[in-house]
Motif scaffolding. Structure first.
Motif, short mmCIF file in Angstrom:
data_model
loop_
_atom_site.label_atom_id
_atom_site.label_comp_id
_atom_site.label_asym_id
_atom_site.label_seq_id
_atom_site.Cartn_x
_atom_site.Cartn_y
_atom_site.Cartn_z
N ALA A 87 0.81 -1.22 0.00
CA ALA A 87 0.00 0.00 0.00
C ALA A 87 0.85 1.27 0.00
O ALA A 87 0.42 2.31 -0.52
CB ALA A 87 -0.95 0.00 1.19
N ASP A 88 2.05 1.20 0.57
CA ASP A 88 2.88 2.40 0.64
C ASP A 88 3.53 2.75 -0.69
O ASP A 88 4.28 3.71 -0.78
CB ASP A 88 3.94 2.28 1.74
CG ASP A 88 4.92 1.14 1.50
OD1 ASP A 88 4.71 0.34 0.57
OD2 ASP A 88 5.90 1.07 2.26
N GLY A 104 4.95 15.77 -11.96
CA GLY A 104 5.58 17.00 -12.44
C GLY A 104 5.77 18.01 -11.33
O GLY A 104 6.84 18.62 -11.20
N ARG A 105 4.75 18.20 -10.51
CA ARG A 105 4.84 19.17 -9.41
C ARG A 105 5.88 18.77 -8.39
O ARG A 105 6.54 19.63 -7.79
CB ARG A 105 3.48 19.32 -8.74
CG ARG A 105 2.43 20.03 -9.59
CD ARG A 105 1.11 20.07 -8.87
NE ARG A 105 1.22 20.75 -7.57
CZ ARG A 105 0.36 20.60 -6.58
NH1 ARG A 105 -0.66 19.78 -6.71
NH2 ARG A 105 0.53 21.25 -5.46
N ALA A 106 6.05 17.48 -8.18
CA ALA A 106 6.97 17.01 -7.15
C ALA A 106 8.43 17.08 -7.58
O ALA A 106 9.31 17.25 -6.72
CB ALA A 106 6.62 15.57 -6.76
N PHE A 107 8.71 16.98 -8.88
CA PHE A 107 10.09 16.80 -9.30
C PHE A 107 10.63 17.84 -10.27
O PHE A 107 11.83 17.83 -10.56
CB PHE A 107 10.26 15.41 -9.92
CG PHE A 107 10.12 14.29 -8.93
CD1 PHE A 107 11.17 13.99 -8.07
CD2 PHE A 107 8.95 13.56 -8.84
CE1 PHE A 107 11.05 12.97 -7.13
CE2 PHE A 107 8.82 12.54 -7.92
CZ PHE A 107 9.87 12.25 -7.06
N VAL A 108 9.80 18.73 -10.78
CA VAL A 108 10.25 19.63 -11.84
C VAL A 108 10.14 21.08 -11.41
O VAL A 108 9.14 21.50 -10.81
CB VAL A 108 9.42 19.42 -13.12
CG1 VAL A 108 9.85 20.40 -14.21
CG2 VAL A 108 9.59 17.99 -13.63
N VAL A 241 2.12 3.54 -9.03
CA VAL A 241 2.85 2.60 -8.18
C VAL A 241 4.32 2.97 -8.26
O VAL A 241 4.88 3.05 -9.37
CB VAL A 241 2.64 1.14 -8.62
CG1 VAL A 241 3.36 0.19 -7.67
CG2 VAL A 241 1.15 0.81 -8.70
N ALA A 242 4.94 3.23 -7.12
CA ALA A 242 6.31 3.75 -7.12
C ALA A 242 7.04 3.36 -5.85
O ALA A 242 6.43 2.85 -4.88
CB ALA A 242 6.29 5.28 -7.27
N ASN A 243 8.31 3.62 -5.83
CA ASN A 243 9.11 3.46 -4.61
C ASN A 243 8.42 4.23 -3.47
O ASN A 243 7.90 5.33 -3.68
CB ASN A 243 10.50 4.03 -4.87
CG ASN A 243 11.41 3.93 -3.68
OD1 ASN A 243 11.34 4.75 -2.77
ND2 ASN A 243 12.27 2.94 -3.67
N PRO A 244 8.38 3.69 -2.26
CA PRO A 244 7.68 4.38 -1.16
C PRO A 244 8.15 5.81 -0.94
O PRO A 244 7.33 6.67 -0.55
CB PRO A 244 7.99 3.50 0.05
CG PRO A 244 8.17 2.14 -0.52
CD PRO A 244 8.84 2.34 -1.85
N ALA A 245 9.41 6.11 -1.18
CA ALA A 245 9.88 7.49 -1.01
C ALA A 245 9.25 8.41 -2.04
O ALA A 245 8.85 9.55 -1.73
CB ALA A 245 11.40 7.55 -1.11
N LEU A 249 6.45 11.57 -1.49
CA LEU A 249 6.56 12.91 -2.08
C LEU A 249 5.30 13.27 -2.87
O LEU A 249 4.81 14.41 -2.81
CB LEU A 249 7.79 12.98 -2.98
CG LEU A 249 9.13 12.91 -2.25
CD1 LEU A 249 10.27 12.69 -3.24
CD2 LEU A 249 9.37 14.19 -1.44
N LEU A 250 4.77 12.31 -3.62
CA LEU A 250 3.56 12.59 -4.39
C LEU A 250 2.38 12.91 -3.48
O LEU A 250 1.56 13.78 -3.78
CB LEU A 250 3.21 11.40 -5.29
CG LEU A 250 4.24 11.02 -6.36
CD1 LEU A 250 3.72 9.87 -7.21
CD2 LEU A 250 4.59 12.22 -7.22
#
Length: 375
Positions: A87-88, A104-108, A241-245, A249-250
């Motif tokens: 879930a994380d 985009g907002r989190a990384f750019v 679905v992504a790395n928990p870190a 951030l998202l």
């Protein structure tokens, strides 16, 4: 003197043009005074929604006065069990477009670079421009992603690479091995976003989901939607679905309550409706074959597709063909804004809708004086 609000907007927003969705049936019939129109423009599921999902929606309408569970706990648990993920790693969005914007907002920041392919989903460009990033558009190869060229385009300013597998609007795809080779070339500080909006329709044995590669490549983010094969386009729900870190951030930039209660319940329910998904895929496969056979009879070319749509080459400027189809009560999607001025994208419909489209298409093509080949 009136205020120039456009001048007050950020440079990225000043240069944007709103996303143009497929023309609604109601709008066409209102404009032309016609009825019984069909829409094959927005890659929607033609069989209608899952009855299991609709029962779940009906059961929670009485909670419409309440805010939804902001964490989406129940749906995340269902996704975890269905895809064997934790879930994380899940971020829920108001459609997968919402999740793409969160990334985009989190990384750019302004001055960064965002890479995507020619002829790929226009939202990638919208994300880049709205954040002030520089778009690096890599020329397509045979209408699809040139992964080697995209890897070579990475610089120290690259923050995000958008990939679509299958790609919209061309329907092209790349193999799991090609994806693995690509990821091995990209530095881990570049976020690679793999848009899998249409994966449920793919039957190619060499295709694999990005979920299978995330253990080896923690910078790989997979986005998906319930709008297509799962038939919930109107409810607007997708996820990453992504790395928990990355997920953490998202969720820092995600708006609270961005997914409503009916959408959460319907998505949870439809995951268990295996029969509905099977019918969706079977209907699409049969419809794709019907359109391909029809195009062969008409002597027109098309881009082989593994999605729930197909882009057909009209052999002339597709604009008048699109307009002529509207007069016949058939809505498809012009894709000139994707640098495909001679193509139309056609969503796979019900058998009677596919047949009606082919009949109207033959009629309209025969009226085009500039065609290179007349049906």
């Amino acid at each position: 003197m009136a205020c120039d609000f456009y001048h007050l907007a950020t440079p990225g927003v000043q240069g944007l043009h709103p996303y143009q969705p497929g023309k609604p049936v109601e709008e066409l019939e209102r404009e032309l005074g016609i009825s019984n129109s069909i829409k094959l423009a927005s890659n929607e599921n033609p069989q209608g929604p899952s009855q299991v999902a609709m029962a779940a929606v009906q059961a929670v309408l009485g909670e419409s006065c309440r805010y939804p569970d902001a964490s989406g706990f129940k749906l995340k648990q269902a996704l975890s069990e269905h895809y064997n993920i934790t879930a994380d790693t899940i971020t829920l969005g108001n459609g997968s477009n919402d999740v793409l914007e969160l990334i985009g907002r989190a990384f750019v920041v302004p001055g960064d670079e965002v890479i995507y392919s020619q002829h790929s989903f226009v939202v990638y460009m919208l994300v880049a421009q709205s954040t002030g990033a520089t778009s690096v558009v890599v020329p397509a190869r045979e209408w699809g992603h040139d992964l080697d060229a995209m890897a070579a385009a990475v610089t120290d300013k690259t923050r995000i690479i958008f990939l679509a597998n299958p790609n919209n609007p061309t329907g092209t795809w790349f193999t799991g091995q090609a994806l693995r080779d690509f990821m091995a070339k990209v530095h881990e500080n570049v976020v690679v976003v793999l848009d899998e909006a249409y994966l449920e329709y793919v039957a190619e044995p060499e295709y694999i989901s990005g979920l299978q590669l995330q253990a080896d490549f923690p910078n790989l983010v997979v986005t998906r939607t319930f709008s297509k094969a799962f038939g919930l386009a109107a409810l607007r729900i997708g996820y990453a679905v992504a790395n928990p870190a990355i997920t953490d951030l998202l969720n820092r930039v995600r708006q609270p309550f961005n997914v409503n209660i009916p959408a959460l319940e319907a998505a949870t329910a439809v995951l268990s409706d295996a029969a509905y998904l099977e019918r969706s895929v079977e209907l699409n496969s049969a419809g794709m074959a019907e359109l391909e056979q029809g195009f062969t009879r008409l002597g027109v070319n098309w881009i082989p597709s593994v999605g729930n749509f197909i882009s057909v080459d009209c052999g002339c400027d597709a604009g008048p063909v699109y307009a002529g189809l509207l007069q016949e009560g058939v809505i498809v999607r012009p894709v000139a804004n994707y640098q495909m001025p001679d193509h139309l994208r056609v969503t796979i419909g019900l058998p009677e809708e596919n047949s009606r489209f082919l009949t109207a298409f033959a009629k309209v093509l025969s009226q085009q004086p500039g065609r290179t080949k007349t049906p």
